[in-house]
Each structure stands twice: as C-alpha cells, then as structure tokens.
Scaffold this motif. Sequence first.
Motif, PDB file in Angstrom:
ATOM      1  N   LYS A   1       0.856  -1.189   0.000  1.00 37.76           N
ATOM      2  CA  LYS A   1       0.000   0.000   0.000  1.00 37.76           C
ATOM      3  C   LYS A   1       0.896   1.245   0.000  1.00 37.76           C
ATOM      4  O   LYS A   1       1.051   1.958   0.990  1.00 37.76           O
ATOM      5  N   HIS A   2       1.479   1.492  -1.144  1.00 34.11           N
ATOM      6  CA  HIS A   2       2.478   2.538  -1.273  1.00 34.11           C
ATOM      7  C   HIS A   2       1.874   3.937  -1.150  1.00 34.11           C
ATOM      8  O   HIS A   2       0.692   4.156  -1.420  1.00 34.11           O
ATOM      9  N   TYR A   3       2.722   4.880  -0.789  1.00 33.19           N
ATOM     10  CA  TYR A   3       2.326   6.267  -0.613  1.00 33.19           C
ATOM     11  C   TYR A   3       2.430   7.022  -1.935  1.00 33.19           C
ATOM     12  O   TYR A   3       3.195   6.642  -2.830  1.00 33.19           O
ATOM     13  N   THR A   4       1.703   8.131  -2.046  1.00 34.09           N
ATOM     14  CA  THR A   4       1.904   9.035  -3.164  1.00 34.09           C
ATOM     15  C   THR A   4       3.087   9.940  -2.845  1.00 34.09           C
ATOM     16  O   THR A   4       3.515  10.065  -1.687  1.00 34.09           O
ATOM     17  N   ALA A   5       3.605  10.602  -3.874  1.00 31.12           N
ATOM     18  CA  ALA A   5       4.739  11.513  -3.673  1.00 31.12           C
ATOM     19  C   ALA A   5       4.367  12.636  -2.710  1.00 31.12           C
ATOM     20  O   ALA A   5       5.173  13.032  -1.859  1.00 31.12           O
ATOM     21  N   LYS A   6       3.157  13.162  -2.833  1.00 35.62           N
ATOM     22  CA  LYS A   6       2.731  14.246  -1.949  1.00 35.62           C
ATOM     23  C   LYS A   6       2.609  13.770  -0.508  1.00 35.62           C
ATOM     24  O   LYS A   6       2.990  14.482   0.427  1.00 35.62           O
TER      25      LYS A   6
ATOM     26  N   ALA B   1       6.114  13.607   0.862  1.00 40.28           N
ATOM     27  CA  ALA B   1       6.681  14.931   1.094  1.00 40.28           C
ATOM     28  C   ALA B   1       6.099  15.568   2.353  1.00 40.28           C
ATOM     29  O   ALA B   1       6.817  16.147   3.173  1.00 40.28           O
ATOM     30  N   ASP B   2       4.782  15.458   2.522  1.00 42.49           N
ATOM     31  CA  ASP B   2       4.137  16.039   3.706  1.00 42.49           C
ATOM     32  C   ASP B   2       4.570  15.332   4.984  1.00 42.49           C
ATOM     33  O   ASP B   2       4.737  15.964   6.036  1.00 42.49           O
TER      34      ASP B   2
ATOM     35  N   PHE C   1      20.126  13.949 -10.038  1.00 46.87           N
ATOM     36  CA  PHE C   1      19.086  13.045 -10.538  1.00 46.87           C
ATOM     37  C   PHE C   1      17.894  13.020  -9.586  1.00 46.87           C
ATOM     38  O   PHE C   1      16.738  13.111 -10.010  1.00 46.87           O
ATOM     39  N   LEU C   2      18.180  12.903  -8.291  1.00 53.40           N
ATOM     40  CA  LEU C   2      17.096  12.847  -7.314  1.00 53.40           C
ATOM     41  C   LEU C   2      16.290  14.144  -7.306  1.00 53.40           C
ATOM     42  O   LEU C   2      15.069  14.120  -7.133  1.00 53.40           O
ATOM     43  N   ASP C   3      16.952  15.283  -7.490  1.00 53.43           N
ATOM     44  CA  ASP C   3      16.229  16.551  -7.626  1.00 53.43           C
ATOM     45  C   ASP C   3      15.230  16.473  -8.776  1.00 53.43           C
ATOM     46  O   ASP C   3      14.097  16.959  -8.674  1.00 53.43           O
ATOM     47  N   GLY C   4      15.670  15.876  -9.878  1.00 53.55           N
ATOM     48  CA  GLY C   4      14.841  15.847 -11.073  1.00 53.55           C
ATOM     49  C   GLY C   4      13.561  15.057 -10.926  1.00 53.55           C
ATOM     50  O   GLY C   4      12.575  15.334 -11.615  1.00 53.55           O
ATOM     51  N   ILE C   5      13.564  14.061 -10.017  1.00 57.01           N
ATOM     52  CA  ILE C   5      12.350  13.248  -9.858  1.00 57.01           C
ATOM     53  C   ILE C   5      11.585  13.578  -8.585  1.00 57.01           C
ATOM     54  O   ILE C   5      10.532  12.982  -8.330  1.00 57.01           O
ATOM     55  N   ASP C   6      12.085  14.544  -7.774  1.00 60.37           N
ATOM     56  CA  ASP C   6      11.399  14.894  -6.532  1.00 60.37           C
ATOM     57  C   ASP C   6      11.634  16.364  -6.209  1.00 60.37           C
ATOM     58  O   ASP C   6      12.712  16.744  -5.769  1.00 60.37           O
ATOM     59  N   SER C   7      10.618  17.191  -6.410  1.00 60.13           N
ATOM     60  CA  SER C   7      10.753  18.626  -6.169  1.00 60.13           C
ATOM     61  C   SER C   7      11.011  18.932  -4.703  1.00 60.13           C
ATOM     62  O   SER C   7      11.682  19.921  -4.376  1.00 60.13           O
TER      63      SER C   7
END
Length: 642
Positions: free
Chosen positions: A83-88, A91-92, A341-347
Amino acid sequence: MRVLSSLFALALFATASAVPARQSSHRAVLESRHHLPAGWTKRGGLNKRGEVPVRINLRQNNLERSEELLMDVSDPESPNYGKHYTAKQVADLFAPSKESVETVKGWLREASVASHRVKYNHGQGSVTLNMTVAELEELLHAEYDIYEHDTGALHVACESYSVPATVKHHVDFITPTLHFNVPLSKRDENAHSGASKAALIGQPGHSAVQPHQGAAVESIFTDLRNCSKQTTLDCLRALYKIDYEPVVKDKNSYGIVEYTPQAYVPSDLDLFFKNFSRGTIGYRPKLVSFDGGVVQNNQTGFDFNVESNLDLQYAIGLVHPAPVTLYQVGDLVEGASFNNFLDGIDSSYCGGDDPNLDGIYPDPSNATGSYKGPEDCGTAKPTYVISISYSINEAETTPAYEERQCNEYMKLGMQGVTVFYSSGDHGVAGRRGYCIDPVTGAFSPNGTRFTPSFPSTCPWVTSVGATQINPNSTVFDPEGACEQFIYSGGGFSDVFPMPEYQKTAVAKYFKDYNPPYTAKQYNNSQMTRGFPDISANGANYVTAIDGNFSLVYGTSASSPVAGSIFTLINDARLALGLRPIGFINPVLYKNAWALNDITMGGNQGCGTPGFTAVPGWDPVTGLGTPNFEKLRDLFLTLLFSA
C-alpha cells in the motif's frame, strides 16, 4: 553563484581579524574531519570579512520512523504490504516540523542575525542567509581557512563545526563547512590522490563502477555451450530462466540513469539488435533530460560510450516491448551527481545540494555547452524500476551528505519504486582499486583498509554484485563470484547501521563464516549494513561500441540485468491488475530460496583475498542471482491490488 567564487572575489588573502575566544558547555559537534583529504594543506590568510551564502538544512520530520514506515509497505508479512504512498503524502510526512523551523530561527535571533536576512523554504526544508566568514565562525564555533591542493586548486572550509545541543536534532547539515571534494585542475584528472567530486561521476575514471574492456569479438558464438566465453541475451535468459514476453507494455516503466558525458551511440544499438534482437532495431529509449543532459557525440570511444551502450543494449534487449526511459543528467560543463538526478524526480528534495559536490544549475560557467536553464526539480516522475551503474567511495563524502541522500531512496521505496545500484568493480577496494591508509585516512594504492562504495551501502537500495559463468562451465552449472578483470564489490558500511531485514542473514554469516580480518581492515562490529544484496552476471558481455563488438566486464552490467528481470516481474503483476513490487529487499531476505546461491569465488582487494562466497548471504554476491521463474511466482502470490 558558487560559494567559493564569492569568497575568492573578496580578496582571500587579506589579513584576517582575530576570532574572539568562545566558551560554551552546551554545544554539540555536527560534523568533523579527523584528516585532511590527500593532497590538501592549510594555506591561511582568509579574509574573514568576505560574505558567503549559508544553507542550514533542517532535519526532516518522522525520520526516526523511516525504517518502520518503509517496512510497513515492503515487508510481505505486514498487513499494509504494497500500500504505497503518493509523492505528496511522502513529502508532507517528512517535511521539517514547525518546531525545527522555529528552533533554528530562534538560534539565529540569539546570534543577533536580523530576521529580514533569514529565508525559509518549506518545499526544500532549508533556511538560507548570507553571512560574513567571521559571523559564520562565531555561529558554528568553527575556524575557516584557505586550503590548497597539490595541483594549485584553492578551497575554503573548516574541519569541524558545532551547534547548540538544543539545535543539533533539528539540523541535518550546514554548508559551506567541511566538504573538501572540489573539482581540481586538469593536471589532477589522472592523479592518484584526493577524492572525486560527485558531479564528475560521468567523467572517465571518477566512478568506483567503471566497465572494463576485454578482447575484441571477432565472431559471435550462438551456442549456449559457449556462454562462459561470451555473454549474450540468450545466455542470460537461459542462465536466469527468463522465458517471458511482456504484455502490458505502456503500463510498465524501467529507467536507466546516465551522467553526461557518458552517452549511447544509436547506430551501436542497432548493430547490437541486428545480431541479438532484430525486433528491436530502430528502438530508442525515451529521453528525459535533467539539467541540460544531452546524448553527446563529440567525445567518443570506449571511455565515453561503453557505459550507456552496455546498459541500454541489455536493458532494452531483455524487456522490450516494455518501455525504457533514459535519464540523462547534467550538461557537458558542470556535470551532475546522484543528487541532481534525485532533484529531477522529486521537487521536495531540491535545495539541499552541496555546491562543492553536486552540479549547480543554472551552470555558472560561460563555457560552450553550459546549461543556463533553471535546476530541474520534480520535472519527471520516477519509473517503477531504476538502475544506476555508478558509485563513489563511501569515505569520499561525509555521513550527513550520504544519510540525506539515503533517506531519499527510502522515500522512493515508500512510493513503490525499486532502485538498483552496482556494488563496485574492485572487490573490497574502492575507486581505481585504492584503499584507505589507516593512519592518514587518504586513498592510496598501498592502503589496507577496505573501501565500501556508496550508494550501495544505503540500506534502502538493492545493491547488485557480479558473478561469472566459470571457465569451461555452461549456463546450467552454478556460477561463481566474478574474478575476470573485475571483482564484485562488497563488504560492510562505515556509515549506515544494519537494517532489520538483513540481521538474520548477516548474523548467520558471521556465526558460520567469520572472516579472518580485524577492525583495522573493515567495520567488523557486525552492526552495520552489509552489501551487496544480490548479484548477476558481470563477465564477457558482448557489447557494440563505436561500430565494433568487444567483451565488457563489470557490475555495470549486473545492475541493469537485475533491473530488467524485476521489470519483467512488474509486467507480470501489472497484467493481473496488481501493483509494482516496490522495495524488494525484505521479500528477498525472507525468501532466499528464490535466488541461486553462489558459493564459489571471492572479491580480493587491499592486499587481501577479500571476502569469500559461501552458502547463504555473503559480502561478495549477497543472497545470490535471480531465478526469474521462482521470483515471478513468489511476487505473484503477494496479491496487493492496484
């Protein structure tokens, strides 16, 4: 503007005013160095009135629960498995707490820093301001100075810094401080001292993972009985029981990361496909460019084309028609690091890069080919599986730098992303086969302390070592650890604690096969992360390079092959309406029967035989090599739906 350029523009060698004595019984050291990197000496004469941009990277919230949160969605015995998380949501969950923000701002106020000078960036989790060197010294109880490298390069840094004890647990690290990994002059590109700036990872010789060239291929063998001499797509399919045709295509995704100036040659892809995968002729990976990344064709030859050619020829050949994405990172001048690279996939990750280690964009250079656009931050989503065939020595950067990055891989795992890293090509040694001098802490051809590679030592990636089909053996015989041209990278971290999922397997290794070395050679506490996790063949790859075929060796091949196998497993899951596999290590360590145990060979280095492959997990080949049929069936029983 770079930190250093602003310092040097302000008369570095002006007379420095004396720093007043500081007394405090409530300070805590945040970072320190015991030795200067090789080739560096203190020069002195820094102008303390010069101004520098300061970044205070705040500690993320809930980090103390990070392993628990990742295991909750990655352990097959957890009710929340898959049950994976969303990116948001991620981040939160990890954004710095209000308490951390206010604590740091309060500290600055007490240091008489006016509030209008202080800026907080919530998305990047950092506080920034400009300070004179004298102010920064007072704030951090540090002594800054000018350091000079043997090549003439100059650098401004401190060797230790501290913060109030009440602040320490709210701060990850601060820049500029004690990172000495700066780009050196051209004279040092082939020198054997000093560390490599992470942003130079794509330059030949700067990665601890570097494909090795073998003999030219005059004629290609097609019989599986010759796979000990030449590794081809058919050899890999037979070796790892890959009898599967992808069916969902566009629903799946596989990413290969390359760092400029490494670049593939389109005609080489077609030459390879013409001989081994005719239905793929004309196929090109989807290009995602970060920070001016370009598939350049000005610098060619083995050193510039082999990595990308090797990765893409075998990844595409194994997973087609499933789509393959090429993440090309960094321009031709500034280069790029893992962080870029990590910056590019995660603001939410952007903003914590170290100017002395990572590529800084817009590129401050005026040279031809420099990228003047804004830094790429979250401009593309991560693919379900990512393979990265690059690494640096763990000792080349600070623990704080590595821990911040490792936390990002943990967040990717929480989102259902599987990240593979090559474990290294020099056995227990590091880049160029060098090891650490235990007295000076410098890298040396005569060093005796083992040198683990990063990011493989991060517990939240899957580290991939190298095996070989032993001479005069076939794909139907057991493999051994790779001992042709390269030796599988492996060992134990000096930075990261052992993750819970690994404890049983590593404890058994030490109980049954305790290696004959002491703490002088490696961290033998039996409490730190062991690597690799798994392995795949890394020898005799028939690869098209600049119009000809050559044999290639390295974990550079092992990682994309492992990534391809698990991309196919994702395809099988997606075809049934199931979610991608995500972080796989907990599943693998609880189901080692689904891998081929490797019990032959070793990974020599640092003047020793290194470690030895033994039954069960070992720091040479990990748990073993993939058996696609068993792994597919295993992951199809883990029925978490999309």
